[in-house]
Design a protein around this motif. Structure first.
Motif, PDB file in Angstrom:
ATOM      1  N   SER A   1       0.856  -1.194   0.000  1.00 36.85           N
ATOM      2  CA  SER A   1       0.000   0.000   0.000  1.00 36.85           C
ATOM      3  C   SER A   1       0.881   1.229   0.000  1.00 36.85           C
ATOM      4  N   GLU A   2       0.251   2.368  -0.233  1.00 34.41           N
ATOM      5  CA  GLU A   2       0.993   3.622  -0.275  1.00 34.41           C
ATOM      6  C   GLU A   2       1.596   3.935   1.086  1.00 34.41           C
ATOM      7  N   GLN A   3       2.737   4.564   1.062  1.00 37.42           N
ATOM      8  CA  GLN A   3       3.349   5.054   2.292  1.00 37.42           C
ATOM      9  C   GLN A   3       2.942   6.493   2.483  1.00 37.42           C
ATOM     10  N   VAL A   4       2.581   6.841   3.697  1.00 36.47           N
ATOM     11  CA  VAL A   4       2.241   8.222   4.030  1.00 36.47           C
ATOM     12  C   VAL A   4       3.194   8.668   5.116  1.00 36.47           C
ATOM     13  N   LEU A   5       3.893   9.746   4.837  1.00 31.98           N
ATOM     14  CA  LEU A   5       4.834  10.265   5.813  1.00 31.98           C
ATOM     15  C   LEU A   5       4.326  11.515   6.435  1.00 31.98           C
TER      16      LEU A   5
END
Length: 133
Positions: free
Chosen positions: A129-133
């Motif tokens: 899944s997408e990484q969110v920082l």
């Protein structure tokens, strides 16, 4: 009839710190308290029996005090309360006339401060899944 008072944490209390003391007073109605019958159970584990602390509940601040005819009990669990659980305190005693007293109450243990749990991928893990920082 015997009763309890001064419960801390109180019945139904939420957001109780994990290293809280458990305090209560067994109040004598004038008939006397049979001290050999006093038992306190914390979440199904015997904490006090015949005014003696059992293993796991005899922390540095545990104490039993006599206030006139009443008995004040302070239990300092040697291990923190389990996070996010309902803690059931059950108190049993008998008066000198032979009448039994049995009551219980529940409070909820949560940390005083939010806890951060790290959950990053381990070496070699594949992100799906997408990484969110």
């Amino acid at each position: 009839m015997l009763s309890i008072a001064g419960q801390s944490p109180s019945e139904g209390e939420k957001l109780v710190d994990l290293d809280s003391l458990i305090e209560l007073t067994i109040v004598d109605d004038g008939s006397g308290i049979d001290t050999s019958s006093v038992a306190v159970t914390i979440s199904g584990k015997l904490a006090v029996d015949q005014l003696e602390f059992k293993d796991g509940f005899d922390g540095a601040f545990s104490d039993i005090l006599f206030d006139g005819e009443n008995i004040e009990i302070v239990i300092h669990p040697e291990v923190q309360l389990k996070i996010g659980t309902a803690i059931k305190v059950q108190v049993q005693a008998q008066d000198l006339d032979g009448k039994y007293f049995n009551t219980s109450y529940i409070f909820n243990a949560t940390p005083a401060e939010p806890m951060l749990e790290l959950s990053s991928p381990k070496s070699g893990d594949i992100l799906k899944s997408e990484q969110v920082l």
